[in-house]
Design an enzyme around this catalytic site. Structure first.
Site, PDB file in Angstrom:
ATOM      1  N   SER A   1      40.836 -10.148  30.947  1.00  0.00           N
ATOM      2  CA  SER A   1      39.455 -10.013  31.416  1.00  0.00           C
ATOM      3  C   SER A   1      38.490 -10.558  30.372  1.00  0.00           C
ATOM      4  CB  SER A   1      39.153  -8.545  31.670  1.00  0.00           C
ATOM      5  OG  SER A   1      39.224  -7.849  30.447  1.00  0.00           O
ATOM      6  N   CYS A   2      39.008 -10.964  29.214  1.00  0.00           N
ATOM      7  CA  CYS A   2      38.100 -11.345  28.127  1.00  0.00           C
ATOM      8  C   CYS A   2      38.107 -12.836  27.815  1.00  0.00           C
ATOM      9  CB  CYS A   2      38.445 -10.552  26.886  1.00  0.00           C
ATOM     10  SG  CYS A   2      38.436  -8.791  27.192  1.00  0.00           S
ATOM     11  N   PHE A   3      39.251 -13.388  27.426  1.00  0.00           N
ATOM     12  CA  PHE A   3      39.272 -14.803  27.030  1.00  0.00           C
ATOM     13  C   PHE A   3      38.686 -15.710  28.131  1.00  0.00           C
ATOM     14  CE2 PHE A   3      42.929 -14.813  23.643  1.00  0.00           C
ATOM     15  CZ  PHE A   3      42.178 -13.969  22.862  1.00  0.00           C
TER      16      PHE A   3
ATOM     17  N   ASP B   1      34.886 -14.977  28.503  1.00  0.00           N
ATOM     18  CA  ASP B   1      34.064 -15.243  27.322  1.00  0.00           C
ATOM     19  C   ASP B   1      33.994 -16.732  26.988  1.00  0.00           C
ATOM     20  OD1 ASP B   1      33.653 -12.578  27.256  1.00  0.00           O
ATOM     21  OD2 ASP B   1      34.827 -12.168  25.456  1.00  0.00           O
TER      22      ASP B   1
END
Ligand code: UGA
Length: 453
Positions: free
Chosen positions: A277-279, A282
């Site tokens: 859910s981040c890389f 972002d």
């Protein structure tokens, strides 16, 4: 009435917020947890974690039982009953890469209204990942307008990025590598540092805390994730090269490269690509943000491009052996975006499933934790097995998608006995090629064709 425990509030009880809240309760704080989702609050209030994270369940039960974690849907109540409010609501990405800030805006508006009532200095700490300039811009403005107070005088403001990694979240919070405090002013930074000194007690080593500006703190988070993703994509790029070179193997190469202390071995594990859910969110946000300034970020762009291609390497390998995949039964072992979590957001497995379905393959999947989440998303588009061994039964090809520990215990003979055609593609490099090559048709990401010597 004198309170024995310092009280904090945590707004947004998702993966970051809930883990942080229970860790604070564990470290002697009284925590008021806030979420707009009443069903989730009921579940947490009953001591049941709404998602899987190692160690969380036991800590949550204890915190609820000891009443160290209290829950409410009212941000106002939470602000009134605490000295510091941590904001950990979601900041999801939009399809164009930009970030949806509506949840954080709404949470800050509620906090602001409560600040107007409170009449005492209160520290607001943003832990959600937000684009550079958001904390000192939009968030400060919303807090000031809704409270009628001036930032710095009426309340304090910090940006304190979260670096926890799923599957390792509790340890990451209890024993962090670093604590970044972006501060609006010195008083705010001092107050947050005091919180962390109390949280870590004697465990707070010198140099663990970095004090900086709000915008630098926001950028540290984006730059860190972009750099980590770049390391993985770099290893994956070299892996692709290795696949064309007889005798070459990315694992050994990265072992050699990683021995250089300036580089380090972490995040150089080649595989089917990074997800989560981040890389993905972002990096897309960073590209979009820079684009708004008329700037290209070529390394970030290439990092994403390498990652988009990576899962397809497994399909290329499968086709090399099986020809067409039309009507072939493909067993996928692992669906979570990484081991230790049931999270499938941005998971490579989903990209792989889409591409395999387009090839006409018949998919059977197994994951120790993430099966329910995939079923809810894909339903009967694919079949599900109740164990790794069951998934292998009568399959023409098996792809290791997530490196769960339990898959490492499979022996080459298991594949040979259970599969129709024992074609094994190790997408996460969990097996020793030497053990497998003699028994099954073994292919691995980042491993060149066998040398004919
Ligand atoms: C990541 C960062 O590691 C955290 O520091 C950060 O706080 C977090 O994002 C966030 O922004 O909240 P996370 O998404 O939980 O944490 O997972 P990682 O362990 O970073 O893995 C990301 C992806 O990279 C996974 O799909 C993993 O399989 C892949 N990966 C990682 C590799 O393919 N090779 C590696 O060597 C390492």
């Amino acid at each position: 009435m004198a309170r024995t425990k310092p009280s904090i509030s945590v707004l947004g009880l998702g993966r970051v917020g809930l883990c942080f809240a229970v860790c604070c309760a564990n470290r002697g704080f009284h925590v008021v947890g806030v979420d707009v989702d009443e069903e989730k609050l009921d579940m947490i209030g009953a001591g049941k974690a709404p998602f899987y994270e190692p160690g969380l369940q036991a800590m949550l039960e204890k915190a609820v039982e000891k009443k160290d974690l209290e829950l409410t849907a009212s941000a106002g109540e939470a602000v009134a009953r605490s000295e510091v409010s941590f904001i950990t609501v979601g900041t999801p990405g939009r399809p164009d890469g930009s970030v949806d800030l509506s949840q954080i805006e709404s949470a800050c508006r509620d906090v602001g209204k409560a600040l107007a009532e409170k009449g005492a200095w209160h520290l607001v700490v943003v832990r959600s990942t937000v684009p550079p300039g958001t904390t000192g811009g939009l968030i400060k403005d919303v807090l000031e307008i809704s409270s009628g107070l001036k930032c710095g005088r009426g309340f304090g403001l910090c940006m304190n990025p979260e670096f926890l990694s799923e599957g390792n979240a509790i340890r990451g919070i209890l024993e962090p590598d670093r604590i970044v405090i972006g501060e609006y002013d010195k008083r705010s930074g001092d107050a947050l540092q005091a919180f962390y000194e109390q949280f870590h007690g004697n465990g707070l080593s010198h140099g663990l805390i970095l004090r900086t500006s709000l915008i630098n703190a926001e950028l540290i988070k984006y730059a860190s994730n972009a750099f980590l993703a770049m390391k993985v994509s770099f290893a994956n790029m070299i892996a692709h090269l290795c696949q064309l070179l007889p005798g070459a193997d990315v694992v050994s190469i990265m072992d050699g490269v990683g021995l250089d202390k300036r580089i380090g071995r972490a995040f150089l594990n080649a595989g089917l690509g990074w997800g989560g859910s981040c890389f993905p969110k972002d990096l897309a946000a960073l590209l979009k943000f820079a684009e708004g300034l008329g700037l290209q970020l070529p390394l970030v762009k290439a990092t994403v491009e390498v990652n988009e291609r990576q899962p397809l390497l497994a399909i290329e390998l499968a086709k090399k052996v099986l020809g067409t995949l039309e009507g072939k039964r493909v067993a996928l072992l692992g669906l979570a975006f990484k081991p230790g979590t049931d999270d499938i957001r941005g998971a490579v497995s989903l990209k792989l499933i889409e591409a395999l379905l387009a090839e006409g393959a018949d998919i059977v999947a197994y994951d120790p934790m993430a099966m329910e989440n995939v079923k809810a998303l894909l339903g009967s588009t694919i079949s599900y097995a109740s164990s790794a061994r069951e998934a292998l039964r009568e399959a023409d090809c098996c792809i290791i998608v997530t490196e769960w520990e339990e898959f490492r215990t499979l022996r080459p003979e298991d594949f040979k006995e259970l599969m129709r055609k024992p074609v094994v593609i190790d997408g996460r490099r969990i097996f020793r090629p030497k053990d497998f090559e003699q028994v099954v048709h073994f292919l691995a990401i980042g491993r060149g064709p066998r040398k004919l010597t």
